[in-house]
Design an enzyme around this catalytic site. Structure first.
Site, PDB file in Angstrom:
ATOM      1  N   SER A  71      -3.948  -3.159  -0.410  1.00 56.17           N
ATOM      2  CA  SER A  71      -2.818  -3.833   0.223  1.00 56.17           C
ATOM      3  C   SER A  71      -3.197  -5.285   0.461  1.00 56.17           C
ATOM      4  O   SER A  71      -4.194  -5.577   1.127  1.00 56.17           O
ATOM      5  CB  SER A  71      -2.476  -3.149   1.551  1.00 56.17           C
ATOM      6  OG  SER A  71      -1.436  -3.835   2.217  1.00 56.17           O
ATOM      7  N   ALA A  72      -2.387  -6.214  -0.064  1.00 53.99           N
ATOM      8  CA  ALA A  72      -2.760  -7.627  -0.055  1.00 53.99           C
ATOM      9  C   ALA A  72      -2.859  -8.214   1.345  1.00 53.99           C
ATOM     10  O   ALA A  72      -3.781  -8.981   1.644  1.00 53.99           O
ATOM     11  CB  ALA A  72      -1.759  -8.426  -0.893  1.00 53.99           C
ATOM     12  N   HIS A  73      -1.928  -7.874   2.218  1.00 54.01           N
ATOM     13  CA  HIS A  73      -1.915  -8.543   3.520  1.00 54.01           C
ATOM     14  C   HIS A  73      -3.006  -8.049   4.458  1.00 54.01           C
ATOM     15  O   HIS A  73      -3.249  -8.662   5.503  1.00 54.01           O
ATOM     16  CB  HIS A  73      -0.533  -8.427   4.186  1.00 54.01           C
ATOM     17  CG  HIS A  73      -0.217  -7.088   4.765  1.00 54.01           C
ATOM     18  ND1 HIS A  73      -0.067  -6.889   6.111  1.00 54.01           N
ATOM     19  CD2 HIS A  73      -0.023  -5.885   4.190  1.00 54.01           C
ATOM     20  CE1 HIS A  73       0.222  -5.618   6.340  1.00 54.01           C
ATOM     21  NE2 HIS A  73       0.258  -4.990   5.192  1.00 54.01           N
ATOM     22  N   GLY A  92       0.789  -1.210   0.000  1.00 56.95           N
ATOM     23  CA  GLY A  92       0.000   0.000   0.000  1.00 56.95           C
ATOM     24  C   GLY A  92       0.827   1.269   0.000  1.00 56.95           C
ATOM     25  O   GLY A  92       0.464   2.261  -0.635  1.00 56.95           O
ATOM     26  N   THR A  93       1.951   1.252   0.704  1.00 57.72           N
ATOM     27  CA  THR A  93       2.805   2.442   0.754  1.00 57.72           C
ATOM     28  C   THR A  93       3.298   2.823  -0.632  1.00 57.72           C
ATOM     29  O   THR A  93       3.258   4.000  -1.028  1.00 57.72           O
ATOM     30  CB  THR A  93       3.991   2.202   1.704  1.00 57.72           C
ATOM     31  OG1 THR A  93       3.501   2.134   3.051  1.00 57.72           O
ATOM     32  CG2 THR A  93       5.016   3.331   1.613  1.00 57.72           C
ATOM     33  N   ASN A 148      -7.582   3.506   9.520  1.00 58.24           N
ATOM     34  CA  ASN A 148      -7.014   2.275  10.060  1.00 58.24           C
ATOM     35  C   ASN A 148      -7.023   2.223  11.580  1.00 58.24           C
ATOM     36  O   ASN A 148      -6.995   1.145  12.165  1.00 58.24           O
ATOM     37  CB  ASN A 148      -5.585   2.084   9.547  1.00 58.24           C
ATOM     38  CG  ASN A 148      -4.718   3.305   9.750  1.00 58.24           C
ATOM     39  OD1 ASN A 148      -5.044   4.394   9.278  1.00 58.24           O
ATOM     40  ND2 ASN A 148      -3.612   3.152  10.457  1.00 58.24           N
ATOM     41  N   GLN A 208      -7.971  -0.622   3.943  1.00 54.32           N
ATOM     42  CA  GLN A 208      -8.751  -1.277   4.994  1.00 54.32           C
ATOM     43  C   GLN A 208     -10.144  -1.702   4.530  1.00 54.32           C
ATOM     44  O   GLN A 208     -10.898  -2.290   5.316  1.00 54.32           O
ATOM     45  CB  GLN A 208      -8.883  -0.335   6.199  1.00 54.32           C
ATOM     46  CG  GLN A 208      -7.577   0.050   6.864  1.00 54.32           C
ATOM     47  CD  GLN A 208      -6.888  -1.128   7.540  1.00 54.32           C
ATOM     48  OE1 GLN A 208      -7.481  -2.178   7.774  1.00 54.32           O
ATOM     49  NE2 GLN A 208      -5.599  -0.950   7.846  1.00 54.32           N
ATOM     50  N   CYS A 262       2.306   0.731  11.510  1.00 53.81           N
ATOM     51  CA  CYS A 262       3.207   1.010  10.389  1.00 53.81           C
ATOM     52  C   CYS A 262       4.293   2.008  10.753  1.00 53.81           C
ATOM     53  O   CYS A 262       4.742   2.787   9.921  1.00 53.81           O
ATOM     54  CB  CYS A 262       2.403   1.516   9.200  1.00 53.81           C
ATOM     55  SG  CYS A 262       1.153   0.354   8.633  1.00 53.81           S
TER      56      CYS A 262
END
Length: 374
Positions: free
Chosen positions: A186-188, A71-72, A138, A166, A311
């Protein structure tokens, strides 16, 4: 130590079983998606199938999906790759967005972006701008009026980016309904592997300026050999979310957690309780008990929660989100985040409530007897 309950899904969810199975098989295979031989062609087919799945997850076009390292990077690609120097972001954005912001949009006491302030910011300058407002926070779970932001920004000639990391699996998500130009995933966060993400473009032919140069992968928008296991797992998780809607179950558990927490410890507070929030997220204040102490005490009891965003290299400090909302420092310093996943159980919620209530009692707060289960 045996983990009794993992309640930090906004930091990252465990990989879904379907993802683990597919990735394990894929790791035994060779093949670079850029190679022209049979193994390369097979890898390319897997990559493009995953691209279609991720596009379907957000109601976007497969050609507009750019895979990134997370995501970053997706946020950076949108904000720096759009070619605009003026970046207007809300005060509660993720640090990977705020790092590029030139103008800040304030939020109200519930953490919702001030649309009138955004309009004034955009109207005060003729400089082309991109507006970045996240789909849901988040730390607090507060859902932003992104479609309204987009209408306002587009009327005033600005592009719009939305960090939706999210969102998947936690609320209905449609890129066309939001009408944003760029959307981050973001995958995770949704049960795939860490180290993988995506930027979805409304216009697949938008002249994105890449900042990673080299082999020209991802239609020359992001060079570097694609993370095939991560991307394929991403696609599998996206398909799984579209098949299995667990929003109602998580919402019921979150509501149970909050009602019981407030009943057992009357001095406690749920941040932004009265506004629309993610079905899985609660920001819970235990007055006079430092967030870091709560996290450590719960950790010793086998319960995984967090104090704000995960993060920031493991640091526990003042939350810029709660500060922007105007929460008193003594309250903000006592806030923890509890975030549920699709497999969270009521038993795990009870384990949390019991340990958290016991901690409150040890710290001298008035504690009521646990309500009987319905």
């Amino acid at each position: 130590m045996t983990v009794s309950a993992y309640l930090d899904h906004n930091a990252g969810s465990p990989a879904r079983p379907e993802v683990v199975a597919v990735v394990a098989d894929l790791l035994r295979e060779a093949g670079n998606p850029s190679s022209v031989h049979a193994a390369g062609r097979a890898a390319r087919a897997r990559l493009e199938a995953a691209r279609m799945s991720v596009a379907a997850l957000v109601g976007g076009q497969a050609g507009g999906i750019v895979f990134t390292s997370g995501g970053t990077e997706a946020n950076a690609l949108a904000l720096k790759g759009c070619g605009l120097a003026r970046i207007v972001a809300s005060a509660v954005e993720h640090p990977s967005v705020l790092a590029y912001a030139t103008d800040i949009i304030p939020v109200d006491q519930d953490g919702i972006v001030d649309l009138a302030a955004l309009e004034r910011l955009l109207a005060e300058s003729d400089q082309p701008a991109i507006v970045s407002v996240m789909l849901a926070n988040n730390e607090t779970g507060v859902i932003q009026p992104v479609a309204e932001v987009a209408r306002l920004a587009h009327r005033l000639g600005a592009l719009v980016h939305c960090d939706a990391a999210q969102g998947p699996g936690r609320l209905a998500l449609s890129m066309s309904d939001l009408d944003v130009d760029f959307l981050t995933l973001s995958a995770h966060k949704l049960g795939a592997l860490p180290g993988c993400g995506a930027l979805a473009l409304k216009n697949p032919d938008f002249p994105m300026a890449p900042f990673l140069l080299g082999g020209g992968q991802e239609r020359r928008r992001r060079s570097g050999s694609e993370n095939l296991p991560g991307i394929v797992g991403f696609g599998v998780a996206a398909d799984d979310i579209l098949r299995k809607d667990t929003i109602l179950e998580m919402s019921d558990l979150r509501d149970h957690l909050e009602s019981q927490a407030l009943a057992r410890v009357p001095a406690a507070r749920v941040v932004a309780q009265g506004v629309a929030r993610l079905c899985n997220t609660t920001c819970l204040v235990l007055p006079g008990v430092a967030a870091q102490l709560q996290v450590m005490a719960l950790d010793l009891a086998g319960l995984m929660v967090s104090a704000g965003s995960a993060c920031s290299s493991g640091k526990v400090g003042e939350s810029h989100v709660l500060k922007a909302m105007g929460l008193a420092p003594e309250w903000a310093g006592s806030a923890i985040r509890v975030s549920l996943g699709p497999d969270t159980t009521k038993t795990e919620i009870e384990l949390f409530l019991n340990a958290w209530t016991e901690l409150a009692g040890r710290k001298g707060l008035d504690v009521k007897q646990a309500a009987k289960a319905a």
